[in-house]
Design a protein around this motif. Structure first.
Motif, PDB file in Angstrom:
ATOM      1  N   LEU A   1       0.862  -1.178   0.000  1.00  0.00           N
ATOM      2  CA  LEU A   1       0.000   0.000   0.000  1.00  0.00           C
ATOM      3  C   LEU A   1       0.901   1.231   0.000  1.00  0.00           C
ATOM      4  O   LEU A   1       1.846   1.307   0.794  1.00  0.00           O
ATOM      5  CB  LEU A   1      -0.863  -0.015   1.268  1.00  0.00           C
ATOM      6  CG  LEU A   1      -1.655   1.242   1.597  1.00  0.00           C
ATOM      7  CD1 LEU A   1      -2.745   1.501   0.551  1.00  0.00           C
ATOM      8  CD2 LEU A   1      -2.297   1.125   2.981  1.00  0.00           C
ATOM      9  N   ILE A   2       0.613   2.180  -0.914  1.00  0.00           N
ATOM     10  CA  ILE A   2       1.374   3.428  -0.950  1.00  0.00           C
ATOM     11  C   ILE A   2       0.412   4.605  -1.070  1.00  0.00           C
ATOM     12  O   ILE A   2      -0.720   4.452  -1.562  1.00  0.00           O
ATOM     13  CB  ILE A   2       2.385   3.486  -2.133  1.00  0.00           C
ATOM     14  CG1 ILE A   2       1.667   3.455  -3.491  1.00  0.00           C
ATOM     15  CG2 ILE A   2       3.399   2.349  -2.028  1.00  0.00           C
ATOM     16  CD1 ILE A   2       2.591   3.700  -4.683  1.00  0.00           C
ATOM     17  N   VAL A   3       0.872   5.764  -0.621  1.00  0.00           N
ATOM     18  CA  VAL A   3       0.126   7.006  -0.834  1.00  0.00           C
ATOM     19  C   VAL A   3       1.103   8.020  -1.416  1.00  0.00           C
ATOM     20  O   VAL A   3       2.290   7.997  -1.082  1.00  0.00           O
ATOM     21  CB  VAL A   3      -0.512   7.538   0.471  1.00  0.00           C
ATOM     22  CG1 VAL A   3      -1.484   6.518   1.046  1.00  0.00           C
ATOM     23  CG2 VAL A   3       0.523   7.907   1.520  1.00  0.00           C
ATOM     24  N   LEU A   4       0.619   8.884  -2.311  1.00  0.00           N
ATOM     25  CA  LEU A   4       1.474   9.948  -2.809  1.00  0.00           C
ATOM     26  C   LEU A   4       0.655  11.159  -3.230  1.00  0.00           C
ATOM     27  O   LEU A   4      -0.527  11.037  -3.566  1.00  0.00           O
ATOM     28  CB  LEU A   4       2.414   9.494  -3.929  1.00  0.00           C
ATOM     29  CG  LEU A   4       1.926   8.867  -5.191  1.00  0.00           C
ATOM     30  CD1 LEU A   4       2.906   9.147  -6.311  1.00  0.00           C
ATOM     31  CD2 LEU A   4       1.819   7.376  -5.027  1.00  0.00           C
ATOM     32  N   ASP A   5       1.301  12.298  -3.185  1.00  0.00           N
ATOM     33  CA  ASP A   5       0.707  13.545  -3.649  1.00  0.00           C
ATOM     34  C   ASP A   5       1.838  14.427  -4.139  1.00  0.00           C
ATOM     35  O   ASP A   5       2.580  14.995  -3.356  1.00  0.00           O
ATOM     36  CB  ASP A   5      -0.071  14.237  -2.522  1.00  0.00           C
ATOM     37  CG  ASP A   5      -0.876  15.416  -3.047  1.00  0.00           C
ATOM     38  OD1 ASP A   5      -0.564  15.900  -4.160  1.00  0.00           O
ATOM     39  OD2 ASP A   5      -1.808  15.846  -2.355  1.00  0.00           O
ATOM     40  N   CYS A   6       1.947  14.504  -5.463  1.00  0.00           N
ATOM     41  CA  CYS A   6       3.065  15.221  -6.083  1.00  0.00           C
ATOM     42  C   CYS A   6       2.658  16.606  -6.557  1.00  0.00           C
ATOM     43  O   CYS A   6       3.374  17.229  -7.340  1.00  0.00           O
ATOM     44  CB  CYS A   6       3.614  14.427  -7.263  1.00  0.00           C
ATOM     45  SG  CYS A   6       4.273  12.841  -6.745  1.00  0.00           S
ATOM     46  N   ALA A   7       1.507  17.112  -6.125  1.00  0.00           N
ATOM     47  CA  ALA A   7       1.076  18.441  -6.559  1.00  0.00           C
ATOM     48  C   ALA A   7       2.079  19.487  -6.057  1.00  0.00           C
ATOM     49  O   ALA A   7       2.528  19.407  -4.917  1.00  0.00           O
ATOM     50  CB  ALA A   7      -0.309  18.749  -6.011  1.00  0.00           C
ATOM     51  N   PRO A   8       2.424  20.471  -6.921  1.00  0.00           N
ATOM     52  CA  PRO A   8       3.294  21.549  -6.448  1.00  0.00           C
ATOM     53  C   PRO A   8       2.614  22.303  -5.306  1.00  0.00           C
ATOM     54  O   PRO A   8       1.381  22.308  -5.209  1.00  0.00           O
ATOM     55  CB  PRO A   8       3.436  22.462  -7.676  1.00  0.00           C
ATOM     56  CG  PRO A   8       3.041  21.618  -8.843  1.00  0.00           C
ATOM     57  CD  PRO A   8       2.048  20.621  -8.327  1.00  0.00           C
ATOM     58  N   LYS A   9       3.437  22.922  -4.456  1.00  0.00           N
ATOM     59  CA  LYS A   9       2.910  23.718  -3.340  1.00  0.00           C
ATOM     60  C   LYS A   9       1.896  24.732  -3.859  1.00  0.00           C
ATOM     61  O   LYS A   9       2.072  25.288  -4.936  1.00  0.00           O
ATOM     62  CB  LYS A   9       4.060  24.494  -2.671  1.00  0.00           C
ATOM     63  CG  LYS A   9       4.553  23.827  -1.405  1.00  0.00           C
ATOM     64  CD  LYS A   9       5.564  24.727  -0.710  1.00  0.00           C
ATOM     65  CE  LYS A   9       6.228  23.947   0.410  1.00  0.00           C
ATOM     66  NZ  LYS A   9       7.393  24.631   0.942  1.00  0.00           N
ATOM     67  N   ASP A  10       0.873  25.008  -3.098  1.00  0.00           N
ATOM     68  CA  ASP A  10      -0.154  26.004  -3.427  1.00  0.00           C
ATOM     69  C   ASP A  10      -1.054  25.580  -4.587  1.00  0.00           C
ATOM     70  O   ASP A  10      -1.822  26.384  -5.101  1.00  0.00           O
ATOM     71  CB  ASP A  10       0.455  27.393  -3.731  1.00  0.00           C
ATOM     72  CG  ASP A  10       1.390  27.845  -2.622  1.00  0.00           C
ATOM     73  OD1 ASP A  10       1.072  27.569  -1.445  1.00  0.00           O
ATOM     74  OD2 ASP A  10       2.424  28.460  -2.926  1.00  0.00           O
ATOM     75  N   GLU A  11      -0.937  24.334  -5.025  1.00  0.00           N
ATOM     76  CA  GLU A  11      -1.873  23.846  -6.048  1.00  0.00           C
ATOM     77  C   GLU A  11      -2.752  22.762  -5.429  1.00  0.00           C
ATOM     78  O   GLU A  11      -2.380  22.163  -4.421  1.00  0.00           O
ATOM     79  CB  GLU A  11      -1.101  23.312  -7.259  1.00  0.00           C
ATOM     80  CG  GLU A  11      -0.464  24.455  -8.045  1.00  0.00           C
ATOM     81  CD  GLU A  11       0.093  24.019  -9.386  1.00  0.00           C
ATOM     82  OE1 GLU A  11      -0.306  22.955  -9.888  1.00  0.00           O
ATOM     83  OE2 GLU A  11       0.936  24.763  -9.909  1.00  0.00           O
ATOM     84  N   PRO A  12      -3.917  22.510  -6.021  1.00  0.00           N
ATOM     85  CA  PRO A  12      -4.813  21.502  -5.438  1.00  0.00           C
ATOM     86  C   PRO A  12      -4.122  20.141  -5.315  1.00  0.00           C
ATOM     87  O   PRO A  12      -3.275  19.809  -6.143  1.00  0.00           O
ATOM     88  CB  PRO A  12      -5.967  21.423  -6.445  1.00  0.00           C
ATOM     89  CG  PRO A  12      -5.890  22.674  -7.234  1.00  0.00           C
ATOM     90  CD  PRO A  12      -4.467  23.128  -7.228  1.00  0.00           C
TER      91      PRO A  12
END
Ligand code: NI
Length: 172
Positions: free
Chosen positions: A58-69
């Motif tokens: 199981l993995i989680v990730l969030d590669c959104a640039p800072k200040d973006e949704p």
């Protein structure tokens, strides 16, 4: 929701091959939510279950640039099914605090996984998000980013990391 303790190299759980998730039950759903919270609090862009001591895929990730949704992805039993191109970018890891180095990765990958509802997902990831997927899926194989270094560079890493750990202990 709860913050989980992040295991640090050389904790043996980080070097084990994780077991496939066989049922997306309440344990897995709660674990995923707690991993998301732990990742954001760290802060980090990805976290794999072995990093919080659970040897499951199981993995989680969030590669959104800072200040973006946010672009939160929760992936159960993720597999890379195809890869193209190359990139060589700096990586770090919440389980290897204070150490960063450039690693060779595929530039564009196709990944298959299940979401928390058990639905099959196939997606293409490129550039930074492709790095994050490859890095997190490596954790499920018991591999850290520093395991991709040559043996000479890895022995340099071990020396430097030992110093970093000693300094952190002195600060505590
Ligand atoms: Ni990592």
């Amino acid at each position: 929701m709860a913050l989980l303790t992040i295991r640090h190299y050389p904790d043996p759980v980080l070097q084990q091959v994780a077991q496939p998730v066989t049922e997306i039950d309440e344990f897995i759903k709660t674990l995923a939510q707690n991993m998301v919270e732990t990742m954001y609090a760290a802060p980090g862009v990805g976290l794999a279950a072995p990093q919080v001591g659970i040897s499951q895929r199981l993995i989680v990730l969030d590669c959104a640039p800072k200040d973006e949704p946010s672009q939160l992805i929760i992936a159960v039993n993720p597999v890379v099914v195809s890869r193209e191109g190359e990139q060589f970018e700096e990586e770090g890891c919440l389980s290897v605090p204070g150490y960063y180095c450039r690693i060779h990765r595929s530039q564009r990958i196709t990944v298959r996984f299940l979401d928390l509802q058990g639905q099959a997902v196939e997606m293409v990831a490129e550039d930074f998000q492709a790095v994050a997927f490859q890095h997190e899926i490596d954790h499920l194989e018991g591999l850290l980013f520093v395991d991709h270094l040559s043996s000479l560079k890895k022995s340099m890493f071990r020396k430097k990391y030992t110093k970093i750990m000693e300094q952190q202990e002195q600060q505590l």
